[in-house]
Design a protein around this motif. Sequence first.
Motif, PDB file in Angstrom:
ATOM      1  N   UNK A  69       0.845  -1.185   0.000  1.00 30.80           N
ATOM      2  CA  UNK A  69       0.000   0.000   0.000  1.00 30.80           C
ATOM      3  C   UNK A  69       0.883   1.239   0.000  1.00 30.80           C
ATOM      4  N   UNK A  70       0.776   2.035  -1.025  1.00 24.33           N
ATOM      5  CA  UNK A  70       1.536   3.286  -1.090  1.00 24.33           C
ATOM      6  C   UNK A  70       0.628   4.430  -0.669  1.00 24.33           C
ATOM      7  N   UNK A  71       1.132   5.289   0.164  1.00 24.60           N
ATOM      8  CA  UNK A  71       0.369   6.444   0.614  1.00 24.60           C
ATOM      9  C   UNK A  71       1.000   7.673  -0.007  1.00 24.60           C
ATOM     10  N   UNK A  72       0.210   8.355  -0.824  1.00 22.64           N
ATOM     11  CA  UNK A  72       0.737   9.560  -1.460  1.00 22.64           C
ATOM     12  C   UNK A  72       0.433  10.776  -0.589  1.00 22.64           C
ATOM     13  N   UNK A  73       0.802  11.932  -1.081  1.00 25.81           N
ATOM     14  CA  UNK A  73       0.658  13.156  -0.292  1.00 25.81           C
ATOM     15  C   UNK A  73      -0.796  13.442   0.084  1.00 25.81           C
ATOM     16  N   UNK A  74      -1.735  13.131  -0.808  1.00 26.05           N
ATOM     17  CA  UNK A  74      -3.151  13.377  -0.519  1.00 26.05           C
ATOM     18  C   UNK A  74      -3.616  12.550   0.676  1.00 26.05           C
ATOM     19  N   UNK A  75      -3.272  11.269   0.681  1.00 26.18           N
ATOM     20  CA  UNK A  75      -3.639  10.417   1.808  1.00 26.18           C
ATOM     21  C   UNK A  75      -2.911  10.843   3.083  1.00 26.18           C
ATOM     22  N   UNK A  76      -1.648  11.238   2.930  1.00 25.18           N
ATOM     23  CA  UNK A  76      -0.887  11.685   4.092  1.00 25.18           C
ATOM     24  C   UNK A  76      -1.536  12.917   4.714  1.00 25.18           C
ATOM     25  N   UNK A  77      -2.003  13.830   3.884  1.00 17.86           N
ATOM     26  CA  UNK A  77      -2.701  15.019   4.389  1.00 17.86           C
ATOM     27  C   UNK A  77      -3.959  14.614   5.148  1.00 17.86           C
ATOM     28  N   UNK A  78      -4.685  13.628   4.625  1.00 14.07           N
ATOM     29  CA  UNK A  78      -5.892  13.145   5.307  1.00 14.07           C
ATOM     30  C   UNK A  78      -5.533  12.533   6.658  1.00 14.07           C
ATOM     31  N   UNK A  79      -4.435  11.792   6.704  1.00 21.00           N
ATOM     32  CA  UNK A  79      -3.987  11.200   7.972  1.00 21.00           C
ATOM     33  C   UNK A  79      -3.685  12.306   8.979  1.00 21.00           C
ATOM     34  N   UNK A  80      -3.002  13.343   8.536  1.00 20.01           N
ATOM     35  CA  UNK A  80      -2.683  14.448   9.434  1.00 20.01           C
ATOM     36  C   UNK A  80      -3.946  15.152   9.927  1.00 20.01           C
ATOM     37  N   UNK A  81      -4.959  15.244   9.078  1.00 20.45           N
ATOM     38  CA  UNK A  81      -6.220  15.854   9.509  1.00 20.45           C
ATOM     39  C   UNK A  81      -6.872  15.011  10.598  1.00 20.45           C
ATOM     40  N   UNK A  82      -6.810  13.694  10.447  1.00 16.39           N
ATOM     41  CA  UNK A  82      -7.332  12.825  11.501  1.00 16.39           C
ATOM     42  C   UNK A  82      -6.543  13.024  12.792  1.00 16.39           C
ATOM     43  N   UNK A  83      -5.225  13.164  12.668  1.00 15.24           N
ATOM     44  CA  UNK A  83      -4.388  13.337  13.854  1.00 15.24           C
ATOM     45  C   UNK A  83      -4.718  14.636  14.583  1.00 15.24           C
ATOM     46  N   UNK A  84      -4.983  15.694  13.838  1.00 11.29           N
ATOM     47  CA  UNK A  84      -5.415  16.949  14.460  1.00 11.29           C
ATOM     48  C   UNK A  84      -6.733  16.721  15.190  1.00 11.29           C
ATOM     49  N   UNK A  85      -7.612  15.946  14.580  1.00 12.97           N
ATOM     50  CA  UNK A  85      -8.906  15.648  15.204  1.00 12.97           C
ATOM     51  C   UNK A  85      -8.716  14.927  16.534  1.00 12.97           C
ATOM     52  N   UNK A  86      -7.700  14.083  16.645  1.00  8.97           N
ATOM     53  CA  UNK A  86      -7.462  13.382  17.908  1.00  8.97           C
ATOM     54  C   UNK A  86      -7.132  14.351  19.035  1.00  8.97           C
TER      55      UNK A  86
END
Length: 174
Positions: free
Chosen positions: A103-120
């Motif tokens: 599974x490759x995570x590109x910048x778009x998915x990485x940005x989504x992950x960071x948004x989830x992390x902010x939500x935490x």
Amino acid sequence: MSDFFEKVKGQADPFKKLLSYIPGFSGYIERQNRRDADKILRDTVARRFEELWGRASNLQVELVNNGMIKYVDDMEKAALALRTFIDKISKAARGYSGLFDATKINEKELEAIYQFDVAFFTLGDQVSGALDNVEASLGDETALPAAIRNLTSLARLAVETFERRSEVVTGNGQ
């Protein structure tokens, strides 16, 4: 979120710096640094929620000590959801794929992950406020059930948010 990445990136050893000059390898090092930063971030979130779980556990003891046994099971649901979240985020796969991962995570998915992390972090603040509300409602049996339900809802929301984050990491999300 980039603070964590920059911290890890700044700690690169001389060997990694040397290898960063090899064509194609610098991308791998950057991904590995992002994975390391992701782990640091998730550990920070887990520690914060561990503190909140401790507060919820102490409130359960207070409920027992004050003879409010009928609310202990409801508080246990909230505490269990917090514990579930802590366990999931502590043991999660790193947020950025390695060079040979399926599974490759590109910048778009990485940005989504960071948004989830902010939500935490936001959820952590909300859970803390909900715990304050439960504590303030200990003397008011009409307000206490709603305060506990709110805490339970927020704890479950943390678990659900983590599940959505995991879908992005594994490529099963949108």
